[in-house]
Design an enzyme around this catalytic site. Structure first.
Site, mmCIF file in Angstrom:
data_model
loop_
_atom_site.group_PDB
_atom_site.id
_atom_site.type_symbol
_atom_site.label_atom_id
_atom_site.label_comp_id
_atom_site.label_asym_id
_atom_site.label_seq_id
_atom_site.Cartn_x
_atom_site.Cartn_y
_atom_site.Cartn_z
ATOM 1 N N HIS A 17 0.843 -1.210 0.000
ATOM 2 C CA HIS A 17 0.000 0.000 0.000
ATOM 3 C C HIS A 17 0.877 1.258 0.000
ATOM 4 O O HIS A 17 0.628 2.203 -0.746
ATOM 5 C CB HIS A 17 -0.881 0.056 1.263
ATOM 6 N N LYS A 41 -15.076 -8.595 4.127
ATOM 7 C CA LYS A 41 -14.162 -8.706 5.281
ATOM 8 C C LYS A 41 -14.898 -8.210 6.522
ATOM 9 O O LYS A 41 -14.958 -7.008 6.777
ATOM 10 C CB LYS A 41 -12.893 -7.880 5.023
ATOM 11 N N ARG A 91 -1.329 -6.944 -7.700
ATOM 12 C CA ARG A 91 -0.185 -7.758 -7.269
ATOM 13 C C ARG A 91 0.080 -8.897 -8.225
ATOM 14 O O ARG A 91 1.192 -9.410 -8.300
ATOM 15 C CB ARG A 91 -0.453 -8.322 -5.869
ATOM 16 N N SER A 129 -2.670 -7.634 3.676
ATOM 17 C CA SER A 129 -3.029 -7.341 5.075
ATOM 18 C C SER A 129 -3.439 -8.631 5.783
ATOM 19 O O SER A 129 -3.186 -8.800 6.981
ATOM 20 C CB SER A 129 -4.172 -6.326 5.130
HETATM 21 O O1 PNS Z 1 -8.342 -3.337 0.490
HETATM 22 P P1 PNS Z 1 -9.569 -3.986 -0.100
HETATM 23 O O2 PNS Z 1 -10.356 -4.708 0.972
HETATM 24 O O3 PNS Z 1 -9.262 -4.849 -1.275
HETATM 25 O O4 PNS Z 1 -10.480 -2.776 -0.644
HETATM 26 C C1 PNS Z 1 -11.768 -3.018 -1.196
HETATM 27 C C2 PNS Z 1 -12.622 -1.744 -1.097
HETATM 28 C C3 PNS Z 1 -12.759 -1.302 0.346
HETATM 29 C C4 PNS Z 1 -11.980 -0.639 -1.932
HETATM 30 C C5 PNS Z 1 -14.043 -2.070 -1.703
HETATM 31 O O5 PNS Z 1 -14.616 -3.131 -0.990
HETATM 32 C C6 PNS Z 1 -14.953 -0.855 -1.711
HETATM 33 O O6 PNS Z 1 -14.876 -0.026 -2.602
HETATM 34 N N1 PNS Z 1 -15.837 -0.752 -0.665
HETATM 35 C C7 PNS Z 1 -16.742 0.361 -0.541
HETATM 36 C C8 PNS Z 1 -18.146 -0.024 -1.010
HETATM 37 C C9 PNS Z 1 -18.237 0.043 -2.525
HETATM 38 O O7 PNS Z 1 -18.049 1.067 -3.143
HETATM 39 N N2 PNS Z 1 -18.573 -1.119 -3.142
HETATM 40 C C10 PNS Z 1 -18.732 -1.196 -4.577
HETATM 41 C C11 PNS Z 1 -17.506 -1.686 -5.271
HETATM 42 S S1 PNS Z 1 -17.154 -3.355 -4.914
#
Ligand code: PNS
Length: 162
Positions: A17, A41, A91, A129
């Site tokens: 990150h 998660k 990645r 993570s």
């Molecule tokens: O670090 P991560 O868990 O891969 O990040 C994923 C994240 C938090 C960016 C994604 O789950 C997200 O955008 N969550 C907010 C809700 C949203 O906008 N959902 C629609 C897209 S999946």
């Protein structure tokens, strides 16, 4: 102003990150690092406040990076802050499917917002993570996996949880 949002769970922020933040800060005028909820998660190790504090520690040296936390859709955060570019790190092939789906889903609901992918530095491509939390749960050091600045905080938290 050329602004980008770098979204994620950051539970906790890793070297991967950190590398994306650092490289984005050289490409864009302003970088918003936004902690969002990932519905897949369920039980984060670190609270929103802890994650904000860790990220703030880590980006202290960058003049153009802001840390935010948002309980909602990424595209709504972007709109509210007049941001039309999202950056995500890739990645490897295992990230590709879900990242492509997320980018296409976000593009479907907000066609004016673009997602760009940045190739993860190969030194960090195995780090997640989830892996960091796993090592922590067995009392192992996560030096090298996460920025040095947050190690004292992480170790103290793990000690207090034991
Ligand atoms: O670090 P991560 O868990 O891969 O990040 C994923 C994240 C938090 C960016 C994604 O789950 C997200 O955008 N969550 C907010 C809700 C949203 O906008 N959902 C629609 C897209 S999946």
């Amino acid at each position: 102003m050329n602004t980008v949002v770098y979204p994620g769970s950051f539970d906790p922020v890793t070297m991967g990150h950190y590398d994306i933040i650092e490289r984005s800060s050289r490409i864009f005028d302003e970088v918003y690092v936004c902690i969002l909820n990932n519905s897949g998660k369920k039980t984060p190790l670190f609270s929103h406040e802890e994650r904000v504090n860790m990220l703030e520690d880590v980006v202290r040296g960058f003049g153009n990076v802001k840390i935010k936390q948002y309980n909602g859709l990424l595209v709504d955060f972007a709109k509210e802050n007049n941001i039309n570019v999202i950056v995500r790190g890739l990645r490897g092939i295992t990230d590709f499917d879900s990242e492509l789906q997320m980018a296409q889903g976000n593009h479907m609901v907000s066609p004016d917002i673009e997602t760009v992918f940045m190739a993860t530095d190969p030194r960090y491509s195995f780090i997640s993570s989830t892996m960091v939390r796993e090592f922590l749960s067995y009392g192992r050091s996560v030096k090298g996996f996460v920025p040095d600045a947050i190690i004292p905080f992480i170790e103290a938290k793990v000690k207090n949880n034991q």
